[in-house]
Design an enzyme around this catalytic site. Structure first.
Site, mmCIF file in Angstrom:
data_model
loop_
_atom_site.group_PDB
_atom_site.id
_atom_site.type_symbol
_atom_site.label_atom_id
_atom_site.label_comp_id
_atom_site.label_asym_id
_atom_site.label_seq_id
_atom_site.Cartn_x
_atom_site.Cartn_y
_atom_site.Cartn_z
ATOM 1 N N GLU A 120 24.434 68.783 -7.104
ATOM 2 C CA GLU A 120 24.637 70.165 -7.672
ATOM 3 C C GLU A 120 26.227 70.486 -7.462
ATOM 4 O O GLU A 120 26.406 71.113 -8.513
ATOM 5 C CB GLU A 120 23.715 71.009 -6.818
ATOM 6 C CG GLU A 120 22.287 71.283 -7.410
ATOM 7 C CD GLU A 120 22.146 72.008 -8.478
ATOM 8 O OE1 GLU A 120 22.472 71.583 -9.393
ATOM 9 O OE2 GLU A 120 21.840 73.103 -8.572
ATOM 10 N N THR A 168 25.751 77.610 -14.837
ATOM 11 C CA THR A 168 26.092 78.182 -13.402
ATOM 12 C C THR A 168 27.222 78.476 -12.905
ATOM 13 O O THR A 168 27.618 79.316 -12.337
ATOM 14 C CB THR A 168 25.200 77.339 -12.553
ATOM 15 O OG1 THR A 168 23.684 77.204 -13.022
ATOM 16 C CG2 THR A 168 25.058 77.797 -11.158
HETATM 17 N N1 LIG Z 1 20.596 65.613 -14.762
HETATM 18 C C1 LIG Z 1 21.043 66.797 -15.360
HETATM 19 N N2 LIG Z 1 20.204 67.686 -15.683
HETATM 20 C C2 LIG Z 1 20.559 68.873 -16.416
HETATM 21 N N3 LIG Z 1 21.666 69.169 -16.388
HETATM 22 C C3 LIG Z 1 22.934 68.004 -15.955
HETATM 23 C C4 LIG Z 1 22.356 67.137 -15.412
HETATM 24 N N4 LIG Z 1 23.678 66.188 -15.284
HETATM 25 C C5 LIG Z 1 24.500 67.223 -15.323
HETATM 26 N N5 LIG Z 1 24.119 68.356 -16.068
HETATM 27 C C6 LIG Z 1 25.086 69.510 -16.265
HETATM 28 O O1 LIG Z 1 24.761 70.247 -15.566
HETATM 29 C C7 LIG Z 1 24.757 71.569 -16.416
HETATM 30 C C8 LIG Z 1 23.500 72.326 -16.172
HETATM 31 O O2 LIG Z 1 23.266 73.121 -14.900
HETATM 32 P P1 LIG Z 1 23.534 74.442 -14.318
HETATM 33 O O3 LIG Z 1 24.666 75.099 -15.333
HETATM 34 O O4 LIG Z 1 23.463 74.340 -13.054
HETATM 35 O O5 LIG Z 1 22.131 74.923 -15.032
HETATM 36 P P2 LIG Z 1 20.569 74.804 -14.504
HETATM 37 O O6 LIG Z 1 20.120 75.976 -14.213
HETATM 38 O O7 LIG Z 1 19.944 74.175 -15.644
HETATM 39 O O8 LIG Z 1 20.667 73.771 -13.340
HETATM 40 C C9 LIG Z 1 25.021 71.271 -17.904
HETATM 41 O O9 LIG Z 1 26.405 71.589 -18.125
HETATM 42 C C10 LIG Z 1 24.445 69.910 -17.876
HETATM 43 O O10 LIG Z 1 25.102 68.851 -18.725
HETATM 44 N N1 LIG Z 2 22.456 80.311 -6.106
HETATM 45 C C1 LIG Z 2 23.018 79.892 -7.412
HETATM 46 C C2 LIG Z 2 21.667 79.010 -8.203
HETATM 47 C C3 LIG Z 2 21.836 78.587 -9.433
HETATM 48 O O1 LIG Z 2 20.622 78.433 -9.900
HETATM 49 P P1 LIG Z 2 20.425 77.700 -11.542
HETATM 50 O O2 LIG Z 2 19.080 77.458 -11.907
HETATM 51 O O3 LIG Z 2 20.951 78.757 -12.569
HETATM 52 O O4 LIG Z 2 21.387 76.387 -11.370
HETATM 53 C C4 LIG Z 2 23.576 80.702 -8.241
HETATM 54 O O5 LIG Z 2 23.095 81.897 -8.165
HETATM 55 O O6 LIG Z 2 24.755 80.569 -8.497
#
Ligand SMILES: Nc1ncnc2c1ncn2[C@@H]1O[C@H](COP(=O)(O)OP(=O)(O)O)[C@@H](O)[C@H]1O
Ligand SMILES: N[C@@H](CCOP(=O)(O)O)C(=O)O
Length: 291
Positions: A120, A168
């Site tokens: 993450e 995020t």
């Molecule tokens: N296995 C994965 N699954 C989903 N998103 C991924 C993965 N690996 C890397 N990413 C990247 O992480 C980002 C999405 O994560 P995030 O912004 O935390 O949203 P989410 O709430 O969907 O987790 C995107 O830029 C995506 O390309």
């Molecule tokens: N605590 C984090 C949770 C992010 O969750 P996501 O599902 O949007 O990846 C934040 O609030 O930044």
């Protein structure tokens, strides 16, 4: 070959920024792993075109590296990325559970959460474990530096995904640096109410516990149609509505018979605001499991 299904999750739940999370019964990602000399990743399914297959940029690849467990990893995405439903966390959690089994590593649930949180951190900029904890342990989780508390709650939920993309990383950038004492008092009251509501499987207490006035309003600004969607969902029987994770997803709770009405109200309100949306009727579910 080892195959694991890891669930979508909703983090924060309003009053528990970076602390609270729940596993959703649906949707989920399926992660399959086979031993290999070096890690390769193939991604299919929902939003796969936006997900890097380079191991250092994919949460599952970062987990393989952290565990020193090279593998061919296939991820079938059921959770759209950048949704607020823990899409990146589900792949990290699924990979941690599957690779620990493939390489016969004796790791506790909390160890697996720590490893998955490294995945993450690679995409969101900071190692927050509030999505990977429920994705691995299931139920409702409270993550703190000194340990994780888990409760097997039973609670109806509706998750709504507007067709807006909020990463995020960007949504963490709008979180205020400080809060007033009035806000601290309100948040403590809400968080305590929510935790008791989870223990009692009570959608009224949980919904009341979503209330929070520092992080949520800042994130709501990034979600067109959010205020109208909340109002419509409450009118249709939601006992609470808030931003799911960092957004743009929205999560609502209600009594079991009201889920469809709440889901329709959310979708219609977003569409009236000019934003396509879809909703899932779901509930608090289990953590990652072998399939
Ligand atoms: N296995 C994965 N699954 C989903 N998103 C991924 C993965 N690996 C890397 N990413 C990247 O992480 C980002 C999405 O994560 P995030 O912004 O935390 O949203 P989410 O709430 O969907 O987790 C995107 O830029 C995506 O390309
Ligand atoms: N605590 C984090 C949770 C992010 O969750 P996501 O599902 O949007 O990846 C934040 O609030 O930044």
């Amino acid at each position: 070959m080892i195959s694991v299904r890891a669930p979508a999750t909703s983090a924060n739940l309003g009053s528990g920024f970076d602390v609270f999370g729940v596993a959703l019964d649906r949707p989920g990602d399926v992660v399959r792993v086979e031993k290999a000399d070096e890690t390769t990743i193939e991604v299919t399914g929902m939003g796969s075109e936006y997900i890097p297959e380079e191991p250092a940029k994919n949460t599952a690849g970062v987990v393989a590296n952290a565990l020193d467990a090279p593998a061919h990893i296939h991820i079938d995405k059921g959770i759209r990325p950048s949704s607020g439903l823990g899409s990146s966390a589900a792949s990290a959690a699924g990979a941690a559970v599957a690779l620990a089994e493939l390489y016969d590593r004796d790791l506790s649930g909390e160890d697996l959460v720590r490893v998955a949180a490294e995945g993450e951190a690679a995409v969101s900029g900071e190692a927050h474990a509030d999505n990977v904890a429920p994705a691995i342990l299931g139920g409702f989780t409270v993550v703190r530096d000194d340990g994780i508390t888990q409760v097997d709650a039973s609670l109806p939920l509706v998750a709504c995904l507007p067709e807006t993309v909020v990463s995020t990383r960007d949504a963490r950038g709008v979180v205020p640096d400080s809060a007033s004492m009035d806000h601290v008092v309100e948040t403590v009251g809400s968080a305590a109410t929510l935790a008791v509501g989870m223990e009692r499987d009570d959608p009224v207490l949980v919904g009341r516990g979503f209330r929070e006035s520092v992080v949520t309003p800042a994130r709501a600004e990034l979600i067109d149609g959010y205020a109208a969607a909340c109002e419509a969902a409450e009118g249709a029987g939601a006992t609470g509505v808030t931003v799911s994770g960092a957004g743009p997803g929205v999560v609502a709770t209600c009594y079991p018979g009201r889920r469809r009405d709440v889901a329709s109200a959310l979708v219609d309100a977003f569409e009236d605001a000019g934003v396509e949306a879809r909703a899932f009727c779901t509930e608090v579910g289990d953590g990652a499991e072998f399939v």
